[in-house]
Enzyme design. Structure first.
Site, PDB file in Angstrom:
ATOM      1  CG  HIS A   6      -0.152   0.604   2.530  1.00 31.58           C
ATOM      2  ND1 HIS A   6      -0.458   1.913   2.665  1.00 31.58           N
ATOM      3  CD2 HIS A   6       0.455  -0.085   3.431  1.00 31.58           C
ATOM      4  CE1 HIS A   6       0.179   2.086   3.962  1.00 31.58           C
ATOM      5  NE2 HIS A   6       0.757   0.936   4.265  1.00 31.58           N
ATOM      6  CB  CYS A   7       1.702   4.202  -1.566  1.00 35.81           C
ATOM      7  SG  CYS A   7       0.713   4.223  -3.003  1.00 35.81           S
ATOM      8  NE  ARG A   8      -0.525  10.334   2.019  1.00 34.95           N
ATOM      9  CZ  ARG A   8      -0.446  10.902   3.052  1.00 34.95           C
ATOM     10  NH1 ARG A   8      -1.412  11.865   3.509  1.00 34.95           N
ATOM     11  NH2 ARG A   8       0.653  10.843   3.885  1.00 34.95           N
ATOM     12  N   GLY A  44      -2.651   4.175  -3.595  1.00 36.22           N
ATOM     13  CA  GLY A  44      -2.577   2.993  -4.148  1.00 36.22           C
ATOM     14  C   GLY A  44      -2.417   3.151  -5.855  1.00 36.22           C
TER      15      GLY A  44
END
Length: 197
Positions: free
Chosen positions: A101-103, A105
């Protein structure tokens, strides 16, 4: 929620996942940091329940926290791609399920996932991109151009590893690759329908 999905490992790309919640004393022992008592910071609610920091600290989830990578077109993932892919492969070999994940996606986590698919399935960049995109259904993925360029370099590195010392095999591996201008144009065309008119 992660446990309900069977997630055992998390790759957090640029989001500082292992920062303690503001309502927890990070110096408290893991067994007491979630209880009301001397380690609880008054007025902030129960201590960190559900945070990746707490889940990792208490051994329920393993977290690979990739720090210092913003989605700004300047930061790079190039030196981290190999260790991240190795970490994911090890987690999967142990029977784990990995969430990347990241902020949002869209860019950083998509880059990591594409890199892993390229390595794990021995696929060229475009094929891996399309596989990852197809799994996201209607959600657009779009690594920024710096990260896409990292993936292009990753493709060449993987091709060289697969070819070994065989120049003919290397030529064949690289023949499956696209050059940078063509790749950038094709990605733009794929995403054009999502851009405002």
């Amino acid at each position: 929620m992660l446990h309900a999905l069977g997630i055992t490992h998390v790759v957090s790309v640029g989001e500082c996942a292992l920062v303690p919640p503001s309502n927890v004393d990070p110096s408290a022992p893991a067994s007491t940091s979630c209880t009301v008592g001397p380690h609880f910071i008054a007025g902030k609610g129960p201590g960190g329940h559900g945070s990746l920091w707490m889940e990792e600290r208490e051994g329920r989830i393993k977290v690979l926290d990739i720090k210092g990578v913003c989605d700004d077109g300047i930061d790079t993932l190039e030196p981290q791609l190999e260790p991240i892919c190795d970490w994911i492969e090890k987690a999967r070999a142990e029977g784990g399920k990995v969430l990347v994940h990241c902020r949002v996606g869209v860019s950083r986590s998509a880059t990591v996932t594409i890199a892993y698919v390229m390595k794990h399935l021995s696929l060229p960049l475009v094929d891996a991109y399309l596989i990852v995109r197809s799994r996201r259904l209607s959600v657009l993925i779009q690594p920024n151009m710096r990260l896409l360029y990292n993936l292009l370099g990753w493709e060449v590195k993987l091709a060289r590893e697969r070819a070994g010392d065989d120049p003919e095999r290397l030529r064949q591996e690289l023949a499956r690759s696209l050059n940078w201008p063509y790749l950038a144009k094709e990605v733009h065309l794929l995403n054009e329908k999502y851009l405002p008119a």
